[in-house]
Design a protein around this motif. Structure first.
Motif, PDB file in Angstrom:
ATOM      1  N   THR A  14       0.823  -1.200   0.000  1.00  0.00           N
ATOM      2  CA  THR A  14       0.000   0.000   0.000  1.00  0.00           C
ATOM      3  C   THR A  14       0.863   1.258   0.000  1.00  0.00           C
ATOM      4  N   PHE A  76      -4.922   4.028 -11.025  1.00  0.00           N
ATOM      5  CA  PHE A  76      -6.065   3.131 -10.879  1.00  0.00           C
ATOM      6  C   PHE A  76      -5.621   1.670 -10.958  1.00  0.00           C
ATOM      7  N   GLY A  79      -3.774   0.469  -7.988  1.00  0.00           N
ATOM      8  CA  GLY A  79      -4.719   0.440  -6.873  1.00  0.00           C
ATOM      9  C   GLY A  79      -5.563  -0.815  -6.927  1.00  0.00           C
ATOM     10  N   PHE A  83      -5.439  -4.012  -4.509  1.00  0.00           N
ATOM     11  CA  PHE A  83      -6.707  -4.278  -3.818  1.00  0.00           C
ATOM     12  C   PHE A  83      -7.047  -5.768  -3.926  1.00  0.00           C
ATOM     13  N   LEU A  86      -5.324  -7.454  -1.365  1.00  0.00           N
ATOM     14  CA  LEU A  86      -5.949  -7.214  -0.059  1.00  0.00           C
ATOM     15  C   LEU A  86      -7.156  -8.100   0.184  1.00  0.00           C
ATOM     16  N   LYS A 147      -8.707  -1.794   6.768  1.00  0.00           N
ATOM     17  CA  LYS A 147      -9.902  -1.144   7.286  1.00  0.00           C
ATOM     18  C   LYS A 147     -11.099  -1.785   6.620  1.00  0.00           C
TER      19      LYS A 147
ATOM     20  N   PHE B 299     -15.818   2.173  -0.729  1.00  0.00           N
ATOM     21  CA  PHE B 299     -14.879   1.094  -1.051  1.00  0.00           C
ATOM     22  C   PHE B 299     -14.644   0.141   0.120  1.00  0.00           C
ATOM     23  N   THR B 300     -14.846   0.597   1.349  1.00  0.00           N
ATOM     24  CA  THR B 300     -14.610  -0.304   2.473  1.00  0.00           C
ATOM     25  C   THR B 300     -15.907  -0.931   2.974  1.00  0.00           C
ATOM     26  N   SER B 312     -13.749   3.014  -9.089  1.00  0.00           N
ATOM     27  CA  SER B 312     -12.402   3.565  -9.010  1.00  0.00           C
ATOM     28  C   SER B 312     -11.960   4.074 -10.379  1.00  0.00           C
ATOM     29  N   ILE B 363      -5.247  10.170  -5.341  1.00  0.00           N
ATOM     30  CA  ILE B 363      -4.480   9.247  -4.505  1.00  0.00           C
ATOM     31  C   ILE B 363      -5.427   8.344  -3.716  1.00  0.00           C
ATOM     32  N   ALA B 366      -7.371   5.428  -5.571  1.00  0.00           N
ATOM     33  CA  ALA B 366      -6.763   4.115  -5.823  1.00  0.00           C
ATOM     34  C   ALA B 366      -7.240   3.163  -4.735  1.00  0.00           C
ATOM     35  N   LEU B 367      -7.787   2.021  -5.160  1.00  0.00           N
ATOM     36  CA  LEU B 367      -8.513   1.172  -4.205  1.00  0.00           C
ATOM     37  C   LEU B 367      -7.714   0.807  -2.951  1.00  0.00           C
ATOM     38  N   ALA B 368      -6.510   0.267  -3.151  1.00  0.00           N
ATOM     39  CA  ALA B 368      -5.768  -0.230  -1.995  1.00  0.00           C
ATOM     40  C   ALA B 368      -5.449   0.909  -1.031  1.00  0.00           C
ATOM     41  N   VAL B 369      -5.137   2.072  -1.589  1.00  0.00           N
ATOM     42  CA  VAL B 369      -4.801   3.215  -0.744  1.00  0.00           C
ATOM     43  C   VAL B 369      -6.049   3.732  -0.038  1.00  0.00           C
ATOM     44  N   ASN B 370      -7.174   3.668  -0.741  1.00  0.00           N
ATOM     45  CA  ASN B 370      -8.422   4.112  -0.121  1.00  0.00           C
ATOM     46  C   ASN B 370      -8.729   3.316   1.140  1.00  0.00           C
ATOM     47  N   VAL B 371      -8.442   2.023   1.090  1.00  0.00           N
ATOM     48  CA  VAL B 371      -8.703   1.189   2.258  1.00  0.00           C
ATOM     49  C   VAL B 371      -7.961   1.745   3.468  1.00  0.00           C
ATOM     50  N   PHE B 372      -6.782   2.270   3.237  1.00  0.00           N
ATOM     51  CA  PHE B 372      -5.997   2.842   4.325  1.00  0.00           C
ATOM     52  C   PHE B 372      -6.550   4.211   4.753  1.00  0.00           C
ATOM     53  N   LEU B 373      -6.852   5.070   3.795  1.00  0.00           N
ATOM     54  CA  LEU B 373      -7.112   6.471   4.113  1.00  0.00           C
ATOM     55  C   LEU B 373      -8.575   6.797   4.391  1.00  0.00           C
ATOM     56  N   HIS B 374      -9.480   5.944   3.967  1.00  0.00           N
ATOM     57  CA  HIS B 374     -10.906   6.227   4.116  1.00  0.00           C
ATOM     58  C   HIS B 374     -11.264   6.530   5.576  1.00  0.00           C
ATOM     59  N   ASP B 375     -12.125   7.543   5.748  1.00  0.00           N
ATOM     60  CA  ASP B 375     -12.605   7.897   7.093  1.00  0.00           C
ATOM     61  C   ASP B 375     -11.513   8.305   8.072  1.00  0.00           C
TER      62      ASP B 375
END
Ligand code: HEM
Lengths: 312, 530
Positions: A14, A76, A79, A83, A86, A147, B299-300, B312, B363, B366-375
């Motif tokens: 990530t 994208f 990502g 994902f 993940l 998360k 996304f989460t 995405s 930034i 991007a799906l994987a990064v969103n999982v980290f940064l969301h909320d």
């Protein structure tokens, strides 16, 4: 948590994407800022009293449409592939049920043990399946970069393989009422032996040693360095089995590895060690989980580890 | 005779029963400006709270009510209606050479609905349950279970939505039917294009939020079970409905600000805008693609991975028209004759801050990064860059640009420069620190924070206080100018669009005689081309 502390295999992937896209986007921004500032100075009224209209240039317009589009699509794409990783849980992950309620977490292990904080074995993948007793919560472990929303009627999941010993924060990320910001817990990453001992005992929770003491007794020289670099979390010096192969007798042995060119036989020599240590994911020993983290080693440290392993 | 003249009627009557689009614009402004300052002080209170990690100053319950009210007021009463109702109402008819909007009475109705919506939301503070504590997103099932007065808050959103739809409808019809002779679509100023694109989004998606809010009320009173899995419902359905509106809504917020900035930049460069058509059509592009990306807020949530992928991908695509606009604004500066007036300074700050908002969006898209940064605070930083750095600064730029025209008075530029410096520096210290806090794992909507965030929280608060002092200076400067400013000439900036060809402030019905349009809107230098 220190800035971008990486405590799982997911975190490295990530972060690589995150930092790369930050760099790319920042570069793009800098170009725009440069031109804005430059034009404002160069064409200020006192210096350039006579403005000139400039015809739109189709080639330029197409270029600055296509170029960012290509960059964004690359972001994208990575990502998405990350994902997929993940979402793709390893077969051997231990399944732990996580239950959120206003305002606490609880964790239930396959053998029925229940704890208010999460205990996991170093180097062993876990799959966390989420449930809620009331409203939506968010299960977030920043150090692991995982998360997921905990939603009524839906069994969502996350997985990770912890690769740092330590205690990491769990925080709720979806507003769930007055106790939202205190809906906290911890992930305790402990050596596998300790985890097993607890798991098969009647103790409700493992007795936690301080993080620094969770690795066996003090060692000197090579061992000290290997310990400082967390290598001994997964490798042993005395031939005992662990997450990764033991270092004892490693040098000169024949191994089956998976590399870019598929499966092959190699002899562990200096070259191989250097290659493995500079990019652990590039070649992987068969029969072990691909969880070795990249080690941040200086040239000197690398030298002394390679030399040390030769002598074992 | 200026539109501000009551012609002998009592002032209250002349104002409250007016159908003049310019007066209605000022009525909106007189509601929106104090609401903005009030919501800002709620934000400041939150920042004071975070000087301390634990219990401090206010209770956790109060904190939750504060960020909800702050969010609701800022979103539904400032950034969504702000530019459209104030500057859209005032200038859209003038810019196309019309005497008023197509339906002046409907326009008056929509300002009353707007006032009623605001009153309802504020009233919920003193009702028994207290102000809603769910965040402005009102996620079920929490919003159905909480004891606070969510029903009143969501009903207020419903009423505000109604007002928004009527304004949108009015703008669409006005643009189509009331253009002056010779004003073809491709001769319309770009603010008109932007307002027109926005109006379509307003009309098409606002009904969705209206219905969704009514569903929440139904759930609260009758427990129907639409969102309750025990009764066969699904909480995710609420989120889909909510974001089907609320994502396009962020484009309702930003497109008019882009339009305003597109008026400011050519005027102070004294040259034609670069890429007129690209800017005009990219507004429509944003309006269209922007309606298809709502899923990136989810996304989460555990929806289908295929859906994650598509959302995405579309999110990356919707960023392109915005990037195009940024490049075109920058290119407009090239070979201009640039006067860095306060209005232009705020407009260029808009470009910079909005660009950061955009790239942080890429930034986190991007799906994987969103999982980290969301909320996390990252997201709070991102949307303040877009909504405050973008729409907020765009609003200030528009205000500084059009103030002399609207009120017939000049403001003192010096305090506006000082205010800019404080706001710009404070803003970046504040919200860039939020981005960093997010990458350290600080979740949003937290009353208490863990000790590892102390230092950064302190820095963010310091930035916030700096920024707010800038806002107050700017407000003071403008209020002063309102009463004491020197009389404004008709065309103080040397602008080319129609509003500068009538008096300051404009007369009733805008023009002495109907203008006839013979060229594009920004012909500053006919015959001088490179
Ligand atoms: C155009 C201006 C602004 C807009 C549109 C805006 C909007 C928002 C929104 C939508 C939220 C989220 C509320 C929620 O999570 O339910 C929020 C949170 C917040 N805003 Fe603003 N805001 C603006 C200006 C300000 C100002 C001037 C300040 C402070 C000086 C501020 C400070 C905060 C803080 C502290 C939070 C809470 C973060 C949290 O606890 O999660 N905002 N804002």
């Amino acid at each position: 948590m220190p800035f971008l502390l990486q405590a799982s295999s997911l975190s490295v992937k990530t972060d690589r994407l995150f930092l790369a896209s930050v760099a790319v986007c920042a570069a793009l921004l800098m170009v725009v800022v440069f031109f804005i500032v430059y034009f404002c100075v160069r064409y200020r009224r006192s210096r350039n009293p006579e403005p000139v209209d400039v015809e739109a240039n189709t080639a330029l317009e197409i270029a600055w449409t296509v170029f960012p589009l290509a960059l964004f699509l690359a972001v994208f794409y990575f990502g998405w592939t990350n994902f997929r990783y993940l979402r793709d849980v390893p077969q051997d992950a231990m399944v732990i049920n996580v239950t959120g309620r206003q305002w606490a977490w609880s964790f239930e292990y396959p053998n029925g043990k229940q704890t208010p904080e999460l205990y996991v074995a170093l180097g062993r993948p876990v799959k966390l399946v989420t449930h809620t007793l009331d409203v939506i919560h968010g299960f977030f472990v920043p150090a692991m970069r995982v998360k997921v929303d905990v939603i009524p009627g839906r069994a969502n999941y996350v997985w990770f393989t912890p690769w740092l010993l330590g205690d990491f924060d769990i925080q709720c990320t979806v507003i769930c009422g007055v106790g939202h910001s205190r809906m906290l817990s911890k992930v305790h990453v402990i050596p596998e032996a300790d985890f097993k001992r607890w798991y098969f005992s009647d103790e409700p929770v493992p007795k936690l040693q301080p993080v620094s003491a969770r690795v066996p007794a003090a060692e000197r020289g090579l061992a000290g360095l290997l310990r400082a670099k967390e290598c001994l979390a997964c490798h042993s010096l005395d031939g005992s089995p662990s997450v990764g192969p033991t270092f004892k007798g490693l040098y000169g042995s024949r191994q089956t590895v998976m590399g870019p060119g598929g499966r092959s036989q190699v002899t562990v020599d200096e070259d191989f060690l250097r290659r493995k240590l500079s990019d652990p994911q590039a070649v992987q020993v068969e029969g072990y989980p691909p969880v070795m983290p990249p080690a941040r080693l200086s040239e000197r440290e690398l030298d002394s580890i390679v030399r040390g392993l030769k002598g074992l | 005779m200026s539109y501000l003249d009551n012609e002998g009627a009592p002032a209250w009557k002349a104002w409250l029963t007016t159908t003049d689009h310019k007066r209605i614009a000022l009525m909106y402004l007189s509601l929106i400006a104090p609401l903005f300052l009030a919501a800002m002080s709620l934000g400041v209170t939150m920042r004071i709270k975070h000087l301390h990690g634990g219990d401090f100053l206010i209770s956790a319950q109060t904190y939750n009510e504060l960020f909800t009210l702050h969010g609701v007021v800022m979103i539904f009463m400032f950034v969504i209606p702000g530019l459209a109702t104030v500057f859209g109402n005032f200038f859209l008819p003038i810019l196309i050479g019309a005497r008023d909007v197509a339906f002046p009475r409907v326009n008056l109705l929509s300002v009353y609905l707007f006032a009623a919506g605001c009153a309802l939301a504020l009233f919920s503070i003193v009702t028994r349950g207290g102000a809603a504590d769910t965040g402005w997103t009102f996620y079920v099932p929490f919003s159905v279970r909480t004891g606070t007065d969510v029903s009143l808050a969501v009903f207020s959103v419903f009423v505000l939505g109604l007002s928004s739809i009527l304004t949108g409808l009015n703008f669409i019809v006005t643009t189509h039917r009331l253009r002056a002779p010779g004003m073809s679509f491709h001769r319309m100023p770009l603010f008109v294009w932007a307002s027109y694109a926005t109006a379509w989004i307003q009309v098409l998606v606002t009904p969705v939020i209206g219905i969704t809010m009514i569903l929440v009320i139904l759930e609260r009173f009758f427990n129907v079970g639409l969102f309750d899995p025990a009764k066969g419902g699904d909480p995710l359905m609420y989120q889909h409905l909510f974001w089907t509106y609320s994502h396009p809504a962020v484009y309702i917020m930003i497109i008019p600000a882009m339009g305003a900035v597109t008026e400011v930049i050519p005027t102070f460069c004294h040259k034609n805008v670069y890429g007129y058509k690209a800017i005009a059509y990219s507004s429509l592009g944003i309006a269209f693609f922007g309606s298809l990306v709502w899923g990136h807020h989810m996304f989460t949530s555990g929806m289908a991975e295929l859906a994650d992928m598509i959302f995405s991908l579309l999110t990356m695509i919707v960023a392109v028209p915005s990037a195009i606009k940024i490049f075109n604004w920058t290119a407009t500066l090239y070979k201009g004759s640039i006067e860095l007036t306060p209005a232009l300074l705020y407009a260029l700050s808009f470009v910079f801050l909005f660009a950061i908002g955009g790239i942080t969006g890429i930034i986190q898209g991007a799906l994987a990064v969103n999982v980290f940064l969301h909320d996390t605070y990252w997201v709070v930083g991102h949307f303040h860059y877009v909504m405050f750095g973008g729409t907020g600064f765009g609003f200030f730029a528009a205000l500084l640009y059009w103030f002399p025209k609207m009120f017939g008075r000049m403001y003192n530029p010096k305090p506006a420069y000082w205010a800019w410096a404080l706001m710009f520096v404070g803003f970046n210290v504040f919200y860039f620190t939020f981005l960093v806090l997010g990458t350290m794992g600080m979740p949003r909507r937290y009353y208490a924070h863990l000790p590892q965030y102390d230092t950064a929280q302190l820095l963010a608060s310091a930035g916030a206080f700096t920024m707010v002092s800038g806002i107050l200076i700017l407000a003071g400067d403008l209020v002063w100018a309102l009463f004491k400013g020197a009389r404004a000439p008709d065309n103080p900036w040397g602008g080319m669009t129609l509003e500068w060809k009538t008096a300051s402030p404009p007369p009733k019905e805008n023009f002495k005689e109907r203008p006839v349009i013979t060229s594009g809107p920004y012909e500053f230098n006919p015959g001088r081309r490179a």
